[in-house]
Design an enzyme around this catalytic site. Structure first.
Site, short mmCIF file in Angstrom:
data_model
loop_
_atom_site.label_atom_id
_atom_site.label_comp_id
_atom_site.label_asym_id
_atom_site.label_seq_id
_atom_site.Cartn_x
_atom_site.Cartn_y
_atom_site.Cartn_z
N SER A 2 -15.07 -26.68 -54.36
CA SER A 2 -14.00 -25.86 -54.93
C SER A 2 -12.99 -25.38 -53.89
O SER A 2 -11.82 -25.19 -54.18
CB SER A 2 -14.59 -24.65 -55.66
OG SER A 2 -15.28 -25.08 -56.81
N PHE A 3 -13.47 -25.19 -52.67
CA PHE A 3 -12.55 -24.74 -51.62
C PHE A 3 -11.41 -25.74 -51.44
O PHE A 3 -10.29 -25.36 -51.08
CB PHE A 3 -13.30 -24.56 -50.29
CG PHE A 3 -12.47 -23.90 -49.23
CD1 PHE A 3 -12.26 -22.53 -49.24
CD2 PHE A 3 -11.87 -24.66 -48.24
CE1 PHE A 3 -11.46 -21.93 -48.27
CE2 PHE A 3 -11.08 -24.08 -47.26
CZ PHE A 3 -10.88 -22.70 -47.28
N HIS A 47 -20.76 -16.59 -49.82
CA HIS A 47 -19.86 -17.75 -49.78
C HIS A 47 -19.01 -17.83 -51.05
O HIS A 47 -17.85 -18.19 -51.01
CB HIS A 47 -20.67 -19.05 -49.62
CG HIS A 47 -21.35 -19.47 -50.89
ND1 HIS A 47 -22.60 -19.01 -51.25
CD2 HIS A 47 -20.95 -20.29 -51.89
CE1 HIS A 47 -22.94 -19.52 -52.42
NE2 HIS A 47 -21.97 -20.31 -52.83
N ARG A 70 -20.90 -22.28 -70.41
CA ARG A 70 -19.43 -22.26 -70.47
C ARG A 70 -18.82 -23.64 -70.22
O ARG A 70 -17.61 -23.77 -70.02
CB ARG A 70 -18.90 -21.26 -69.44
CG ARG A 70 -19.20 -19.83 -69.83
CD ARG A 70 -19.22 -18.87 -68.66
NE ARG A 70 -19.50 -17.51 -69.12
CZ ARG A 70 -20.73 -17.05 -69.40
NH1 ARG A 70 -21.78 -17.83 -69.24
NH2 ARG A 70 -20.89 -15.82 -69.84
C1 DLZ Z 1 -20.56 -24.79 -49.27
C2 DLZ Z 1 -20.51 -24.58 -50.75
C3 DLZ Z 1 -21.47 -23.78 -51.38
C4 DLZ Z 1 -22.57 -23.11 -50.62
N1 DLZ Z 1 -21.46 -23.62 -52.71
C5 DLZ Z 1 -20.49 -24.19 -53.44
C6 DLZ Z 1 -20.45 -24.01 -54.85
O1 DLZ Z 1 -21.29 -23.37 -55.48
N2 DLZ Z 1 -19.43 -24.61 -55.53
C7 DLZ Z 1 -18.46 -25.33 -54.91
O2 DLZ Z 1 -17.56 -25.83 -55.60
N3 DLZ Z 1 -18.49 -25.54 -53.58
C8 DLZ Z 1 -19.48 -25.00 -52.84
N4 DLZ Z 1 -19.53 -25.19 -51.49
C9 DLZ Z 1 -18.55 -26.14 -50.88
C10 DLZ Z 1 -17.18 -25.54 -50.53
O3 DLZ Z 1 -16.38 -25.38 -51.71
C11 DLZ Z 1 -16.42 -26.49 -49.57
O4 DLZ Z 1 -16.42 -27.80 -50.11
C12 DLZ Z 1 -17.04 -26.53 -48.17
O5 DLZ Z 1 -17.17 -25.25 -47.65
C13 DLZ Z 1 -16.18 -27.39 -47.22
O6 DLZ Z 1 -14.88 -26.84 -47.08
#
Ligand code: DLZ
Length: 171
Positions: A65-66, A97, A136
């Site tokens: 998602s980041f 996180h 959802r």
């Molecule tokens: C690292 C991480 C974690 C712990 N949990 C999720 C999550 O629940 N949902 C999600 O979409 N992404 C998660 N990520 C990954 C981060 O979004 C991202 O891809 C990494 O930190 C690399 O930038």
């Protein structure tokens, strides 16, 4: 709680403007893929049901998602779409996180919306558990992908109406 009582994805289809002629980007996060793919199905089907054409829907998958924000910008730059819908699922874990990711995406998409004067829709689930997420994503609380698509259609039409000088109240 309202969501305990009703399926929030129930909506009056006749109150949604047409998506015909509009182009869309959908960015999907691969983390929690079972959930995000279900969101995508709901989102894509809704766009099509309201008149969007397959060839005007551009899909991009990103690792987590980041990365939704930068993926959304890539789509906006490459395809000049009328709206971008970002779909993800960040499940709360033992650390913070989730807060950092959710905040970054919310802020990032708001910035993109302002910069491009176009909708970048926040279709990210922020549940405590996977069960809440699945509720959802086609479960008992509907599908937030459907709601994200409806928002994108409405906002893209709003922009079109303003360009044409014919804004109106209601849908
Ligand atoms: C690292 C991480 C974690 C712990 N949990 C999720 C999550 O629940 N949902 C999600 O979409 N992404 C998660 N990520 C990954 C981060 O979004 C991202 O891809 C990494 O930190 C690399 O930038």
């Amino acid at each position: 709680m309202v969501s305990a009582l009703k399926n929030l994805s129930d909506y009056d289809e006749s109150n949604v403007p047409s998506a015909e002629g509009l182009s869309f980007g959908i960015v999907v996060s691969e983390w929690n893929a079972k959930v995000t793919h279900a969101l995508y199905e709901g989102c894509y089907d809704t766009l099509i049901r309201h008149g969007a054409k397959e060839e005007k829907i551009h899909l991009l998958q990103v690792p987590g998602s980041f990365e939704l924000t930068v993926g959304a910008k890539m789509l906006a730059d490459e395809h000049k779409v009328d709206a971008v819908i970002c779909l993800g699922c960040v499940i709360k874990g033992e650390t913070k996180h989730n807060e950092y990711i959710n905040q970054a995406v919310a802020t990032g998409l708001t910035s993109l919306s302002m910069f491009y004067s176009r909708p970048f829709v926040f279709g990210v689930l922020t549940p405590d558990t996977e069960e809440q997420a699945l509720d959802r994503a086609g479960g008992k609380h509907g599908n937030k992908g459907v709601e994200a698509a409806v928002t994108a259609i409405r906002m893209a039409n709003l922009k079109k109406a303003m360009k044409g000088g014919k804004p109106k109240i209601g849908f």
